[in-house]
Scaffold this motif. Structure first.
Motif, PDB file in Angstrom:
ATOM      1  N   LYS A 176     -24.898  17.123 -85.261  1.00  0.00           N
ATOM      2  CA  LYS A 176     -25.773  16.657 -84.194  1.00  0.00           C
ATOM      3  C   LYS A 176     -25.904  15.137 -84.316  1.00  0.00           C
ATOM      4  O   LYS A 176     -26.034  14.613 -85.418  1.00  0.00           O
ATOM      5  CB  LYS A 176     -27.150  17.301 -84.309  1.00  0.00           C
ATOM      6  N   ALA A 222     -30.601  17.263 -79.290  1.00  0.00           N
ATOM      7  CA  ALA A 222     -29.512  17.302 -80.260  1.00  0.00           C
ATOM      8  C   ALA A 222     -28.210  17.210 -79.472  1.00  0.00           C
ATOM      9  O   ALA A 222     -27.959  18.022 -78.580  1.00  0.00           O
ATOM     10  CB  ALA A 222     -29.554  18.590 -81.072  1.00  0.00           C
ATOM     11  N   LEU A 275     -24.649  21.485 -86.293  1.00  0.00           N
ATOM     12  CA  LEU A 275     -24.860  22.231 -85.064  1.00  0.00           C
ATOM     13  C   LEU A 275     -25.327  23.655 -85.335  1.00  0.00           C
ATOM     14  O   LEU A 275     -26.171  24.187 -84.620  1.00  0.00           O
ATOM     15  CB  LEU A 275     -23.557  22.242 -84.252  1.00  0.00           C
ATOM     16  N   THR A 309     -23.996  16.819 -79.639  1.00  0.00           N
ATOM     17  CA  THR A 309     -22.767  16.910 -80.414  1.00  0.00           C
ATOM     18  C   THR A 309     -21.617  16.372 -79.581  1.00  0.00           C
ATOM     19  O   THR A 309     -21.407  16.815 -78.446  1.00  0.00           O
ATOM     20  CB  THR A 309     -22.471  18.364 -80.824  1.00  0.00           C
TER      21      THR A 309
END
Length: 263
Positions: A36, A46, A4, A48
């Motif tokens: 990610k 992306a 991240l 998370t």
């Protein structure tokens, strides 16, 4: 898979972290070390994954960064799930089968069970967002509905009468039992704190978007700051102080509500 904070390679110092993991009770996740993920349906994004049932949560929280033109136009959400999507920054088109809108910083959409979320970054820069899903707890005679708005249009209220702790609500759950959850923003002026250490059945997922604080979690005093994520399980002891200088300590968080306990 990547990280991240985009930090890779050999560290010059020993490995350390401020993250704390106590499954089912509480967790603090600092950005360092978070990954990610590639998830089907999310294009040029992306993603998370923060809280999940593997952590002990009854919901899933995500951080999403969508590149220009990125998003999910195939539809996000499985049968039975309700969805909340909040834009920290960017210009994003959001919609479901009921409504659509273009939202910017502070914009959000709530999609009730059975209404998939669609979104697309229509701006020229990356869009950052918070995404939440949970199984809707249906009660006969009540129904949730799509809500689109911008939290910047909602005035601050004193939290439990305290002028230095302020709150905003995203959804009309306080007056409509069709909603079984709500999202809020809580902001602490420097030195402000909760009026007591809370203990309650409801869970929280919280993302700190501003400032610094010190949180009491199960009587562990833990420092947190902008970019950190917190999970608080049912009956977790919890309270916070706003500390640091400059901007207020503030976070967006979820809370289940308006339902009896199922046995």
């Amino acid at each position: 898979m990547s990280y991240l904070n985009n930090v890779t390679g050999t560290r010059e110092d020993i490995l350390t972290t401020r993250s704390v993991m106590k499954r089912g009770s509480y967790a603090i996740l600092e950005p360092d070390g978070l990954v990610k993920n590639m998830i089907p349906g999310f294009e040029k994004c992306a993603v998370t994954i923060m809280a999940s049932p593997k952590l002990g949560a009854s919901f899933v929280d995500y951080l999403v960064t969508a590149e220009p033109g990125g998003g999910n136009t195939k539809g996000f959400g499985n049968p039975g799930e309700e969805i909340f999507f909040y834009v920290f920054e960017g210009k994003v088109k959001v919609w479901n089968e009921d409504k659509e809108a273009e939202v910017t910083d502070g914009g959000y959409i709530y999609c009730p069970e059975g209404k998939k979320l669609y979104f697309e970054n229509i701006g020229d820069t990356d869009a950052r967002a918070f995404l939440y899903k949970r199984l809707y707890d249906r009660v006969e005679g009540y129904e949730a509905y799509t809500v689109i708005g911008n939290i910047n249009d909602v005035p601050w209220s004193y939290y439990e009468g305290m002028e230095d702790v302020l709150v905003k609500d995203f959804l009309p759950a306080a007056t409509d039992l069709g909603f079984d959850m709500n999202f809020h923003i809580l902001a602490f002026k420097q030195g402000a704190c909760h009026g007591y250490i809370e203990t309650h059945f409801q869970e929280h997922g919280a993302y700190v978007y501003s400032g610094q604080g010190v949180y009491n979690l199960e009587n562990d005093w833990v420092p947190v700051k902008k970019g950190d994520y917190l999970f608080m399980g049912a009956y977790c002891l919890q309270a916070a102080y706003g500390v640091g200088r400059g901007e207020d300590f503030a976070y967006i968080y979820s809370k289940d509500c308006n339902r009896d306990v199922r046995l």
